[in-house]
Write an enzyme that holds these catalytic residues in place. Structure first.
Site, short mmCIF file in Angstrom:
data_model
loop_
_atom_site.label_atom_id
_atom_site.label_comp_id
_atom_site.label_asym_id
_atom_site.label_seq_id
_atom_site.Cartn_x
_atom_site.Cartn_y
_atom_site.Cartn_z
N THR A 1 0.90 -1.21 0.03
CA THR A 1 0.03 0.03 0.03
C THR A 1 0.81 1.13 0.14
O THR A 1 0.35 2.29 -0.71
CB THR A 1 -0.95 0.09 1.18
OG1 THR A 1 -2.02 -0.93 0.93
CG2 THR A 1 -1.63 1.34 1.44
N PHE A 2 2.12 1.22 0.70
CA PHE A 2 2.78 2.46 0.77
C PHE A 2 3.29 2.82 -0.83
O PHE A 2 3.71 4.08 -0.94
CB PHE A 2 4.25 2.10 1.57
CG PHE A 2 4.77 3.62 1.77
CD1 PHE A 2 5.68 3.92 1.07
CD2 PHE A 2 4.37 4.40 2.90
CE1 PHE A 2 6.59 5.07 1.32
CE2 PHE A 2 4.85 5.81 3.20
CZ PHE A 2 6.12 6.02 2.53
N GLU A 3 3.55 1.99 -1.62
CA GLU A 3 3.81 2.13 -2.88
C GLU A 3 2.62 2.64 -3.84
O GLU A 3 3.00 2.77 -4.97
CB GLU A 3 4.45 0.74 -3.51
CG GLU A 3 5.96 0.84 -2.96
CD GLU A 3 5.80 0.07 -1.69
OE1 GLU A 3 5.05 -0.64 -1.07
OE2 GLU A 3 6.62 0.81 -0.82
N CYS B 1 -4.90 -3.14 0.92
CA CYS B 1 -5.51 -3.55 2.19
C CYS B 1 -4.66 -3.49 3.31
O CYS B 1 -3.70 -4.42 3.19
CB CYS B 1 -5.95 -5.06 1.96
SG CYS B 1 -6.77 -5.44 3.57
N VAL B 2 -4.70 -2.57 4.03
CA VAL B 2 -3.58 -2.59 5.27
C VAL B 2 -4.30 -3.28 6.62
O VAL B 2 -5.61 -2.69 6.94
CB VAL B 2 -3.38 -1.05 5.59
CG1 VAL B 2 -2.27 -1.05 6.76
CG2 VAL B 2 -2.95 -0.30 4.50
N ILE B 3 -3.87 -4.22 7.15
CA ILE B 3 -4.40 -5.02 8.46
C ILE B 3 -3.71 -4.47 9.66
O ILE B 3 -2.30 -4.60 9.49
CB ILE B 3 -4.86 -6.30 8.35
CG1 ILE B 3 -5.41 -6.62 6.87
CG2 ILE B 3 -5.07 -6.93 9.19
CD1 ILE B 3 -5.60 -7.96 6.53
N GLU C 1 0.99 -5.52 15.12
CA GLU C 1 1.42 -5.35 16.50
C GLU C 1 1.80 -3.93 16.91
O GLU C 1 1.91 -3.56 18.12
CB GLU C 1 2.43 -6.43 17.08
CG GLU C 1 2.10 -7.87 17.09
CD GLU C 1 3.03 -8.74 17.38
OE1 GLU C 1 2.72 -10.09 17.72
OE2 GLU C 1 4.25 -8.49 17.59
N HIS D 1 3.21 0.53 12.73
CA HIS D 1 3.49 0.45 11.34
C HIS D 1 2.37 0.86 10.63
O HIS D 1 2.15 1.33 9.58
CB HIS D 1 4.13 -1.03 10.79
CG HIS D 1 4.83 -0.76 9.44
ND1 HIS D 1 4.68 -1.85 8.80
CD2 HIS D 1 5.41 0.28 8.82
CE1 HIS D 1 5.28 -1.51 7.71
NE2 HIS D 1 5.78 -0.21 7.73
N ARG E 1 -15.42 -6.76 3.35
CA ARG E 1 -15.62 -5.48 2.43
C ARG E 1 -14.85 -5.66 1.09
O ARG E 1 -15.03 -4.75 0.36
CB ARG E 1 -15.04 -4.45 2.87
CG ARG E 1 -15.82 -3.77 4.34
CD ARG E 1 -14.95 -3.02 5.23
NE ARG E 1 -15.66 -2.55 6.18
CZ ARG E 1 -15.93 -3.41 7.22
NH1 ARG E 1 -15.59 -4.38 7.61
NH2 ARG E 1 -16.89 -2.60 8.29
N1 LIG Z 1 1.54 -4.71 6.55
C1 LIG Z 1 1.12 -4.34 5.34
C2 LIG Z 1 1.82 -3.55 4.24
N2 LIG Z 1 3.01 -3.44 4.65
C3 LIG Z 1 4.15 -3.11 3.28
C4 LIG Z 1 4.27 -1.44 2.99
O1 LIG Z 1 3.04 -1.14 2.38
C5 LIG Z 1 5.20 -1.22 2.01
O2 LIG Z 1 5.15 -2.29 1.15
C6 LIG Z 1 6.43 -1.56 2.73
O3 LIG Z 1 6.61 -0.68 3.97
C7 LIG Z 1 7.82 -0.98 1.94
O4 LIG Z 1 7.76 0.49 1.56
N3 LIG Z 1 1.23 -3.15 3.24
C8 LIG Z 1 0.05 -3.46 2.66
O5 LIG Z 1 -0.36 -3.17 1.85
N4 LIG Z 1 -0.78 -3.95 3.62
C9 LIG Z 1 -0.18 -4.25 5.15
O6 LIG Z 1 -1.24 -4.80 6.04
C1 LIG Z 2 0.30 -2.85 8.77
C2 LIG Z 2 1.47 -3.68 8.60
O1 LIG Z 2 2.64 -3.14 8.25
C3 LIG Z 2 1.89 -5.22 9.33
O2 LIG Z 2 1.94 -5.86 8.80
C4 LIG Z 2 2.77 -4.87 10.21
O3 LIG Z 2 2.72 -5.77 11.30
P1 LIG Z 2 3.38 -5.44 12.66
O4 LIG Z 2 2.93 -4.17 13.32
O5 LIG Z 2 2.92 -6.64 13.59
O6 LIG Z 2 5.08 -5.51 12.27
#
Ligand SMILES: Nc1c(NC[C@H](O)[C@H](O)[C@H](O)CO)[nH]c(=O)[nH]c1=O
Ligand SMILES: CC(=O)[C@@H](O)COP(=O)(O)O
Length: 161
Positions: free
Chosen positions: A63-65, A87-89, A92, A95, A134
């Site tokens: 998602t960050f990209e 989708c960002v879940i 812990e 982040h 969703r």
């Molecule tokens: N934890 C999730 C991520 N993490 C990866 C970041 O989006 C990114 O690719 C990384 O930090 C490198 O820049 N991405 C998602 O799309 N969903 C997640 O739950």
């Molecule tokens: C939202 C995320 O980047 C997730 O995968 C990070 O998990 P964590 O906070 O347990 O390192």
């Protein structure tokens, strides 16, 4: 409590997408979910008249990209609107917060920079079940919602140009 079903909308309120060209940028993280969002978005665009050749789908790692991937589509793919799906879940750590903040600010800035619709179709959930609900589950598909939004915003622009 849960929201409305994201895919329930009045079909008659959606203009034709026959003359519109769309980019869809999809995060590969949580692809069981983001792939379903992308399918929902593409199906909805076609339901409202978009041609297959006018739907350009590209993937980025996470998602960050999405922000840069959406900018690439705007710069190089000649599309009228870009649908941004991820989708960002929550994990812990915090982040989650920074990814969500980054993509939200990024997509918002692209709307202003390019004066064209970049549609925010990113799920930001506490757990995987909320995301599944969703992305074609009991609460519909945010990809459908994003596609309808893209069509309506382009119709607004075309009405005013
Ligand atoms: N934890 C999730 C991520 N993490 C990866 C970041 O989006 C990114 O690719 C990384 O930090 C490198 O820049 N991405 C998602 O799309 N969903 C997640 O739950
Ligand atoms: C939202 C995320 O980047 C997730 O995968 C990070 O998990 P964590 O906070 O347990 O390192």
């Amino acid at each position: 409590m849960a929201t409305k079903n994201l895919s329930e909308y009045d079909l008659t309120t959606v203009p034709s997408a026959a003359s519109m060209k769309f980019g869809i940028v999809v995060a590969e993280w949580n692809y069981e979910i983001t792939g379903a969002l992308a399918q929902g978005a593409a199906d909805t665009l076609k339901r409202h008249g978009a041609k297959d050749e006018n739907i350009i789908i590209k993937h980025v790692p996470g998602t960050f990209e999405l922000t840069l991937g959406a900018q690439y589509l705007a710069e190089y793919a000649g599309v009228d609107a870009i649908i941004v799906l991820g989708c960002v879940i929550q994990g812990e750590t915090r982040h989650f917060d920074f990814i969500c903040q980054g993509v939200t600010q990024g997509i918002t800035s692209l709307n202003m920079k390019y004066n064209k619709p970049f549609i925010f179709g990113v799920l930001t959930t506490d757990n995987q079940q909320q995301a599944l609900d969703r992305a074609g589950g009991k609460l519909g598909n945010k990809g459908d919602e994003a596609a309808v939004t893209a069509i309506k915003m382009l119709a607004l622009r075309n009405d005013l140009k």
